[in-house]
Design a protein around this motif. Structure first.
Motif, short mmCIF file in Angstrom:
data_model
loop_
_atom_site.label_atom_id
_atom_site.label_comp_id
_atom_site.label_asym_id
_atom_site.label_seq_id
_atom_site.Cartn_x
_atom_site.Cartn_y
_atom_site.Cartn_z
N ASP A 186 0.83 -1.21 0.00
CA ASP A 186 0.00 0.00 0.00
C ASP A 186 0.86 1.26 0.00
O ASP A 186 0.55 2.24 -0.69
CB ASP A 186 -0.91 0.01 1.23
N VAL A 187 1.95 1.23 0.78
CA VAL A 187 2.85 2.39 0.87
C VAL A 187 3.42 2.72 -0.50
O VAL A 187 3.43 3.87 -0.93
CB VAL A 187 3.99 2.12 1.88
N LEU A 188 3.90 1.71 -1.21
CA LEU A 188 4.52 1.93 -2.52
C LEU A 188 3.48 2.33 -3.57
O LEU A 188 3.69 3.26 -4.34
CB LEU A 188 5.26 0.66 -2.96
N LYS A 189 2.36 1.62 -3.57
CA LYS A 189 1.33 1.89 -4.57
C LYS A 189 0.74 3.29 -4.40
O LYS A 189 0.57 4.04 -5.37
CB LYS A 189 0.21 0.84 -4.45
N SER A 190 0.45 3.65 -3.15
CA SER A 190 -0.16 4.96 -2.89
C SER A 190 0.83 6.11 -3.10
O SER A 190 0.43 7.27 -3.19
CB SER A 190 -0.73 5.02 -1.47
N SER A 191 2.12 5.79 -3.15
CA SER A 191 3.14 6.82 -3.39
C SER A 191 3.43 7.02 -4.87
O SER A 191 4.20 7.89 -5.26
CB SER A 191 4.45 6.45 -2.67
N GLY A 192 2.82 6.17 -5.69
CA GLY A 192 2.98 6.31 -7.14
C GLY A 192 4.02 5.42 -7.78
O GLY A 192 4.39 5.63 -8.94
N VAL A 193 4.52 4.42 -7.04
CA VAL A 193 5.49 3.49 -7.61
C VAL A 193 4.75 2.48 -8.48
O VAL A 193 3.90 1.73 -8.01
CB VAL A 193 6.28 2.74 -6.50
N LYS A 194 5.10 2.45 -9.78
CA LYS A 194 4.44 1.53 -10.71
C LYS A 194 5.48 0.84 -11.57
O LYS A 194 6.25 1.48 -12.28
CB LYS A 194 3.45 2.30 -11.60
N PHE A 195 5.52 -0.46 -11.49
CA PHE A 195 6.41 -1.25 -12.34
C PHE A 195 5.56 -2.25 -13.11
O PHE A 195 4.64 -2.84 -12.56
CB PHE A 195 7.45 -2.01 -11.51
N VAL A 196 5.89 -2.43 -14.38
CA VAL A 196 5.17 -3.40 -15.19
C VAL A 196 5.97 -4.70 -15.19
O VAL A 196 7.14 -4.73 -15.57
CB VAL A 196 4.99 -2.89 -16.64
N ILE A 212 10.11 9.37 -3.98
CA ILE A 212 10.92 8.97 -2.81
C ILE A 212 10.46 9.74 -1.57
O ILE A 212 10.31 9.17 -0.48
CB ILE A 212 12.41 9.25 -3.07
N LYS A 213 10.21 11.03 -1.76
CA LYS A 213 9.76 11.87 -0.65
C LYS A 213 8.42 11.38 -0.09
O LYS A 213 8.23 11.32 1.13
CB LYS A 213 9.64 13.32 -1.14
N LYS A 214 7.51 11.03 -1.00
CA LYS A 214 6.19 10.53 -0.58
C LYS A 214 6.31 9.22 0.19
O LYS A 214 5.65 9.01 1.21
CB LYS A 214 5.29 10.33 -1.80
N ILE A 215 7.17 8.32 -0.29
CA ILE A 215 7.36 7.03 0.38
C ILE A 215 7.91 7.25 1.79
O ILE A 215 7.42 6.66 2.76
CB ILE A 215 8.33 6.12 -0.41
N ASN A 216 8.92 8.12 1.89
CA ASN A 216 9.52 8.40 3.20
C ASN A 216 8.51 8.98 4.19
O ASN A 216 8.51 8.63 5.38
CB ASN A 216 10.71 9.35 3.07
N GLN A 217 7.63 9.84 3.70
CA GLN A 217 6.61 10.42 4.56
C GLN A 217 5.64 9.35 5.05
O GLN A 217 5.27 9.31 6.23
CB GLN A 217 5.84 11.52 3.80
N LYS A 218 5.24 8.49 4.15
CA LYS A 218 4.30 7.42 4.52
C LYS A 218 4.95 6.43 5.48
O LYS A 218 4.31 5.93 6.41
CB LYS A 218 3.79 6.71 3.27
N VAL A 219 6.23 6.13 5.24
CA VAL A 219 6.95 5.21 6.14
C VAL A 219 7.03 5.82 7.54
O VAL A 219 6.77 5.15 8.54
CB VAL A 219 8.38 4.92 5.61
N GLY A 220 7.40 7.12 7.61
CA GLY A 220 7.48 7.80 8.90
C GLY A 220 6.16 7.77 9.64
O GLY A 220 6.10 7.48 10.83
N GLY A 221 5.08 8.01 8.90
CA GLY A 221 3.74 7.98 9.50
C GLY A 221 3.38 6.60 10.02
O GLY A 221 2.78 6.47 11.09
N ARG A 222 3.74 5.57 9.26
CA ARG A 222 3.45 4.19 9.67
C ARG A 222 4.18 3.84 10.97
O ARG A 222 3.63 3.19 11.85
CB ARG A 222 3.88 3.21 8.57
N PHE A 223 5.43 4.28 11.08
CA PHE A 223 6.21 3.95 12.27
C PHE A 223 5.72 4.71 13.49
O PHE A 223 5.75 4.19 14.61
CB PHE A 223 7.69 4.22 12.04
N ILE A 224 5.27 5.94 13.29
CA ILE A 224 4.72 6.70 14.41
C ILE A 224 3.48 5.99 14.94
O ILE A 224 3.27 5.85 16.15
CB ILE A 224 4.37 8.14 13.99
#
Length: 307
Positions: A186-196, A212-224
């Motif tokens: 979910d973190v990767l998909k919602s941050s816009g990471v798309k690989f075919v 990268i910035k979006k992923i880091n923000q989501k990761v930080g939020g998850r850990f909090i």
């Protein structure tokens, strides 16, 4: 001549039985009226004490950790995971070489590493041996720091085995995403990471900075959320009596999921999916439990300190 006195065994037997019954009754009465209530009171008191301790630590963590601080903690642990810690672990390059030399191929080496890392994270003795390093991040309980270090180091080694540059921002961020466990997809998909289909190191290098910035923000939020709201990690770490059972089990489960995330991304070239989280692709590998350079280095340091 005086008659020999007869011994009344029946009387002795009856007296002994009556005495035993009397003492048993006294013991039963003591157990019912004194011991059991005291045990109940002690249990209730212990539960309240544990609950209060967990609540205090959870509240402290909740009010002191921000996303930026969480990112600083991850970055500090990441650098140490790659460079190693004197008398605890060698650089991750040495760890990778160690596993590749002991296994027939990368697939087996990775699975062996995950198994051993899982064992380490479930072994309180191994984690407490980290000594001063474990307390260097005062914001988090010492065992949490140690577990995160082992998990990060495992992911770094897997990425390197897969041919990725662990010093690049993109790889470092993907490793952080792996640490979110079952939420990684979910973190990767919602941050816009798309690989075919399949992807590799070249595709990962092309992940833009904004993503990268979006992923880091989501990761930080998850850990909090993980440390400050659910209290799951604190429950296993703050109270030693509980830690060996609850904490160890949580660490083992999370380490397997994190290892699987890294395995999927850096070895298989595939994005992890929620549907596959329950699979146990890791445990079939042959390995010698805890037979790696990190354990050897740590044991040598402990022996040196004791002598």
């Amino acid at each position: 001549m005086q008659k020999e006195k007869k011994i009344d065994f029946n009387s002795i037997k009856e007296n002994a039985m009556n005495f035993s019954k009397e003492k048993y009754g006294e013991a039963k009465k003591f157990t019912t009226n004194v011991a059991v209530p005291k045990i109940k009171d002690s249990t209730i008191s212990a539960k309240e004490s544990i609950s209060n301790s967990i609540s205090k630590v959870s509240n402290k963590v909740k009010t002191t950790i921000t996303e930026d601080q969480m990112q600083d903690i991850l970055n500090t642990l990441y650098i140490k995971s790659v460079d190693g810690i004197p008398k605890v672990s060698l650089p991750v390059d040495d760890l990778v070489e160690d596993y590749l030399s002991k296994n027939d191929d990368i697939e087996k080496a990775v699975k062996s590493l995950i198994n051993n890392s899982t064992v380490k994270c479930g072994t309180s003795g191994f984690l407490t041996s980290f000594g001063g390093f474990a307390t260097m991040i005062a914001t988090l309980p010492a065992n949490v720091t140690s577990v995160m270090y082992v998990q990060l180091r495992m992911c770094c080694a897997i990425a390197k085995m897969g041919g990725y540059d662990i010093h690049s921002d993109q790889v470092q961020t993907l490793i952080y995403a792996c640490l979110t466990g079952s939420a990684a997809a979910d973190v990767l998909k919602s941050s816009g990471v798309k690989f075919v289909n399949k992807f590799g190191a070249v595709a990962v290098k092309r992940i833009p900075f904004e993503t990268i910035k979006k992923i880091n923000q989501k990761v930080g939020g998850r850990f909090i959320t993980k440390f400050g709201e659910t209290g799951i990690i604190n429950l296993g770490k703050v109270v030693p009596v509980v830690g060996g059972f609850v904490g160890g089990g949580i660490d083992v489960a999370s380490t397997r999921i994190i290892g699987k995330n890294a395995y999927k991304i850096f070895v298989k070239g595939e994005m992890p999916t929620k549907e596959e989280i329950e699979d146990t692709i890791i445990k079939e590998a042959d390995y010698e439990e805890l037979d790696d350079i990190d354990t050897k280095t740590l044991k040598e340091a402990i022996i040196e300190k004791q002598s």
